[in-house]
Design an enzyme around this catalytic site. Structure first.
Site, PDB file in Angstrom:
ATOM      1  CG  HIS A  21      64.652  11.241 -20.641  1.00  0.00           C
ATOM      2  ND1 HIS A  21      64.816  11.346 -19.682  1.00  0.00           N
ATOM      3  CD2 HIS A  21      65.175  13.346 -20.686  1.00  0.00           C
ATOM      4  CE1 HIS A  21      64.378  12.462 -18.600  1.00  0.00           C
ATOM      5  NE2 HIS A  21      64.515  13.598 -19.570  1.00  0.00           N
ATOM      6  CD  GLU A  22      65.692  15.580 -22.951  1.00  0.00           C
ATOM      7  OE1 GLU A  22      65.638  16.304 -22.920  1.00  0.00           O
ATOM      8  OE2 GLU A  22      66.536  15.598 -21.792  1.00  0.00           O
ATOM      9  CG  HIS A  25      60.558  16.528 -21.377  1.00  0.00           C
ATOM     10  ND1 HIS A  25      60.314  15.501 -21.139  1.00  0.00           N
ATOM     11  CD2 HIS A  25      62.094  16.185 -21.230  1.00  0.00           C
ATOM     12  CE1 HIS A  25      60.784  15.698 -19.391  1.00  0.00           C
ATOM     13  NE2 HIS A  25      62.336  15.718 -20.077  1.00  0.00           N
ATOM     14  CG  ASP A 204      64.871 -30.175   7.715  1.00  0.00           C
ATOM     15  OD1 ASP A 204      65.657 -29.573   6.375  1.00  0.00           O
ATOM     16  OD2 ASP A 204      65.437 -30.718   8.366  1.00  0.00           O
TER      17      ASP A 204
END
Length: 402
Positions: A21-22, A25, A204
């Site tokens: 995640h970092e 960035h 049904d």
């Protein structure tokens, strides 16, 4: 040993998720010529660090997140040096700043999707469109209970079979009360020994009502007492909703399941504040709710249980779910979340557009110092919430098995 291995593997998975995640960035910022000062896993006191180029890479003492420090993320960056000034983030175009802040979120989405795709083509994913309503497996006779696992012999089709209920019927309601699952049917029937009930089923595609005269049987309570209970003579058909896919069909299946996870995650985030009283109560000995939020400590312990029971697909699906949670949680449009930075950039563009419409000059980057009280409050809330969940995960953890 397998339990400890599972804990370590899931903790490693969380660490890799945060790191990627970092890194999203960091790498996006660098591609746009921004100065990245620090790239850290963890918060708090520094444990280890190494400087390479312009960036200091390191680990901090509290492994509950990470950060990427980009020079000049705001025009009010008091630590901005003359050397960093030309590469300050606030000087870059708005679309580049938005992409930098969204990059971590996009990494989590791609990572979560990739994990689920691999599960889909190996062990299979739950079909979100499958019919999960309670279905009759067999119609059986009613028998008295002898001990925890033994019942007397019996013959016949039982009350439901005698009334005309057939295997494959979908259980809808009992005496007009809708039934979510077979456990609800069982609990309702036990309380009506010898009574005649109306069982509504779907066959049904059409609803049908059957008048069922319940048998009276002997059942053992948890403390070993014999009591009279109602019996309807039905077994539950096992749900088979997990499907294995090939590389082509796994893409739409993964997209469907990802959308299901996203909706569930948004709902969990919205209702997170109301879980706080239950978390606090669990610290002091009350039962911990199965849907209680978990910290990295609790999630790792659950990961250990899954590995201990060889449930590897569930292990990886939980890791994928964690990635979607991080992505959506970071979209909250308040500082210090990524979504908060994106919201400020959007505010700048809307404000300047309105100013231009009035014949005024653009004002440039917003003054982030005005948002510091909000940032501090949100940080305090997150730290307090995180501490409570960690304590609960230590003293009263969620357990999947036993």
């Amino acid at each position: 040993m397998a339990y400890i291995l599972g804990i370590l593997l899931f903790a490693l998975g969380i660490g890799i998720t945060i790191a990627l995640h970092e890194a999203g960035h960091m790498l996006t910022a660098r591609s746009f010529g921004m100065w990245v000062r620090r790239y850290y896993i963890g918060f708090g006191p520094k444990i280890w660090a190494k400087k390479k180029g312009r960036t200091e890479y390191g680990f901090a003492a509290l492994p509950v997140g990470g950060f990427c420090d980009i020079a000049g993320m705001t025009a009010n960056d008091e630590f901005l040096t003359d050397e960093e000034e030309p590469y300050a983030m606030y000087k870059k175009p708005a679309w580049q700043r938005v992409l930098v802040m969204a990059a971590g979120i996009l990494v989590n989405i791609v990572l979560g999707f990739s994990i689920l795709f691999c599960v889909a083509v190996t062990t299979g994913l739950p079909d979100v469109h499958a019919d999960v309503r309670p279905k009759v497996g067999e119609v059986v006779c009613s028998a008295d209970q002898i001990d925890e696992s033994t019942y007397e012999d019996c013959t016949g089709t039982g009350p439901a079979g005698a009334a005309g209920v057939e295997p494959g019927d979908i259980i809808v309601a009992l005496d007009g009360e809708e039934l979510a699952d077979f456990n609800a049917l069982r609990e309702a029937v036990i309380a009506k020994p010898g009574e005649t009930v109306t069982l509504t089923v779907e066959r049904d595609g059409q609803p049908r009502d059957f008048e069922v005269h319940l048998d009276t049987v002997k059942r053992l309570t948890t403390d070993g007492q014999t009591v009279e209970a109602g019996s309807i003579g039905l077994t539950n058909a096992p749900l088979d909703i997990v499907k294995k896919y090939n590389a082509a069909t796994a893409v739409p299946a993964t997209a469907d399941y990802s959308w299901y996870l996203a909706k569930s995650t948004v709902d969990a985030i919205i209702h997170m504040p109301e879980k706080v009283p239950g978390i606090v109560a669990s610290i002091f000995g009350h039962n911990r709710a199965d849907d209680s939020p978990m910290s990295v400590v609790g999630a790792s312990r659950v990961g250990g249980e899954l590995v201990e029971n060889s449930l590897w697909s569930s292990f990886f699906m939980m890791l994928a779910s964690l990635n979607y949670f991080l992505a959506l949680f970071n979209l909250i449009p308040l500082p210090p979340f990524d979504g908060g930075h994106i919201a400020v950039i959007a505010y700048e563009k809307i404000r300047d557009a309105l100013r231009r419409a009035r014949g005024l000059a653009a004002k440039g980057p917003a003054d982030y110092t005005r948002l510091m009280p909000v940032t501090y409050v949100m940080a305090a809330i997150l730290m307090t919430f995180g501490a409570l969940v960690i304590i609960a995960d230590v003293v009263n953890p969620i357990r999947l098995f036993g």
